[in-house]
Enzyme design. Sequence first.
Site, mmCIF file in Angstrom:
data_model
loop_
_atom_site.group_PDB
_atom_site.id
_atom_site.type_symbol
_atom_site.label_atom_id
_atom_site.label_comp_id
_atom_site.label_asym_id
_atom_site.label_seq_id
_atom_site.Cartn_x
_atom_site.Cartn_y
_atom_site.Cartn_z
ATOM 1 C CG PHE A 133 -1.874 1.190 1.197
ATOM 2 C CD1 PHE A 133 -3.011 1.161 0.403
ATOM 3 C CD2 PHE A 133 -1.616 2.341 1.939
ATOM 4 C CE1 PHE A 133 -3.876 2.252 0.350
ATOM 5 C CE2 PHE A 133 -2.471 3.428 1.898
ATOM 6 C CZ PHE A 133 -3.603 3.379 1.102
ATOM 7 C CG ASP A 218 5.424 3.736 1.814
ATOM 8 O OD1 ASP A 218 5.441 4.303 2.927
ATOM 9 O OD2 ASP A 218 4.403 3.649 1.107
ATOM 10 C CE LYS A 247 -1.062 5.295 7.950
ATOM 11 N NZ LYS A 247 -0.701 4.873 6.599
HETATM 12 C C1 LIG Z 1 -0.942 5.148 5.239
HETATM 13 C C2 LIG Z 1 0.071 4.789 4.232
HETATM 14 C C3 LIG Z 1 0.224 5.541 3.053
HETATM 15 C C4 LIG Z 1 -0.698 6.683 2.693
HETATM 16 O O1 LIG Z 1 -0.662 7.718 3.618
HETATM 17 P P1 LIG Z 1 -1.848 8.812 3.630
HETATM 18 O O2 LIG Z 1 -1.375 9.820 4.646
HETATM 19 O O3 LIG Z 1 -3.095 8.114 4.022
HETATM 20 O O4 LIG Z 1 -1.928 9.388 2.280
HETATM 21 C C5 LIG Z 1 1.237 5.188 2.187
HETATM 22 N N1 LIG Z 1 2.073 4.165 2.464
HETATM 23 C C6 LIG Z 1 1.960 3.433 3.585
HETATM 24 C C7 LIG Z 1 2.930 2.331 3.840
HETATM 25 C C8 LIG Z 1 0.952 3.711 4.504
HETATM 26 O O5 LIG Z 1 0.820 2.965 5.597
#
Ligand SMILES: *Cc1c(COP(=O)(O)O)cnc(C)c1O
Length: 386
Positions: A133, A218, A247
């Site tokens: 994700f 990421d 986050k």
């Molecule tokens: C939550 C998340 C995102 C997206 O972040 P948003 O602030 O919701 O746009 C991207 N990559 C990872 C691994 C995430 O956990």
Amino acid sequence: MTLFDRFEKAFMPNYGVPPVALARGEGTRVWDVDGKEYLDFIGGIAVSSLGHAHPALVEAVSKQVATLAHTSNLFLHEPEVLLAEKLLALLNAPGRIFFANSGTEANEAAYKLALKYGKQDGRSYFVAAENGFHGRTIGALSLTGKKAIRDQFGPFPVEVKFVPYGDATALKEAVTGDCIAVFLEPTQGEAGVVPPPDGYLEAAREVCDSTGALLVADEIQSAIGRTGHWFAHQADGVTPDILTLAKGLGGGLPIGACIGFGDAGKLFDKGDHGSTFGGNPVSCAAALAVLDNLDLDHVKKVAVQLRTGLEAIDHPLLKGVRGRGLWLATVLNEPVAPKVQQAAAEAGFLVNALQPDAVRLAPPLVVTEDEIQQFVDAFPGVLSNA
Ligand SMILES: *Cc1c(COP(=O)(O)O)cnc(C)c1O
């Protein structure tokens, strides 16, 4: 009409109607609009790193908003410089930062950096992991390995080849001299808090080095102490070319970061990218308060307590526990995670039914030993009531 009915009427249906309406919080505790108290074991999806209403965060944000809330990128301000310097010091590698407002924007910046890199020598595709994700905007969505949320919005501008997460051989086969970049989470979050086998990130680093593809980590969910390390990749001894954060960084205030190491930090020329709100003084002040007040020794200690406590539970519904640090999934023998989430809420604990058979835990990093014990003690009963 209840708040829930009003929400349903006023909002697009993309979230459904959440089951609890929260009113306030303090530390790991939160209260709903009816005054019911919960222990928050999901922390706004690994965001509320200092818990709720932490005095240092309240003070930093209040002072900053009363002093200077916004400059745009036409003017610089000290909090953004302090935050960038602090992050680079914690990373202990030469890098350059771009601040955004969210995770998907941090990845969008990484995507554009990588595109610019790839155009230099005609590279044509990305590699990312199945079930990974990376966010909801089109670039980040194109890298997201979940058909159900991706495919209906395609086709996407650049091809992305998906490989099974954790399979180093498949990764090596997919990455050639035509590959622009490999996007990976050091532990997959939304896929169910899935750590890779040992050596996977090293293998990714190796194949990127040998083919010239960029390695993008990421760490939007995994960084800022969540795993007991400032950044999850540090535990693997691997430095990516590009790192994305969001986050937990702002402790509840919106901020994202894209960090390029070495030459990858110098790819953007003036005018190549930007954000009006990105790195605004209030979010930067919040992030500085987070970095100044996290205690990684505490995180490590309570993480062991949570994991060993859960692993000692003998219950027919509980198959096992996986994850890293204060970021775990309890894996169930049946696809009843939503029922476990509901039973937990009834018992006064907020958790997240992440997959049909996996319940995510990501409590604030300031969760106390006593609060961990309360959760561990209550969990068998929660499972029985699910
Ligand atoms: C939550 C998340 C995102 C997206 O972040 P948003 O602030 O919701 O746009 C991207 N990559 C990872 C691994 C995430 O956990």
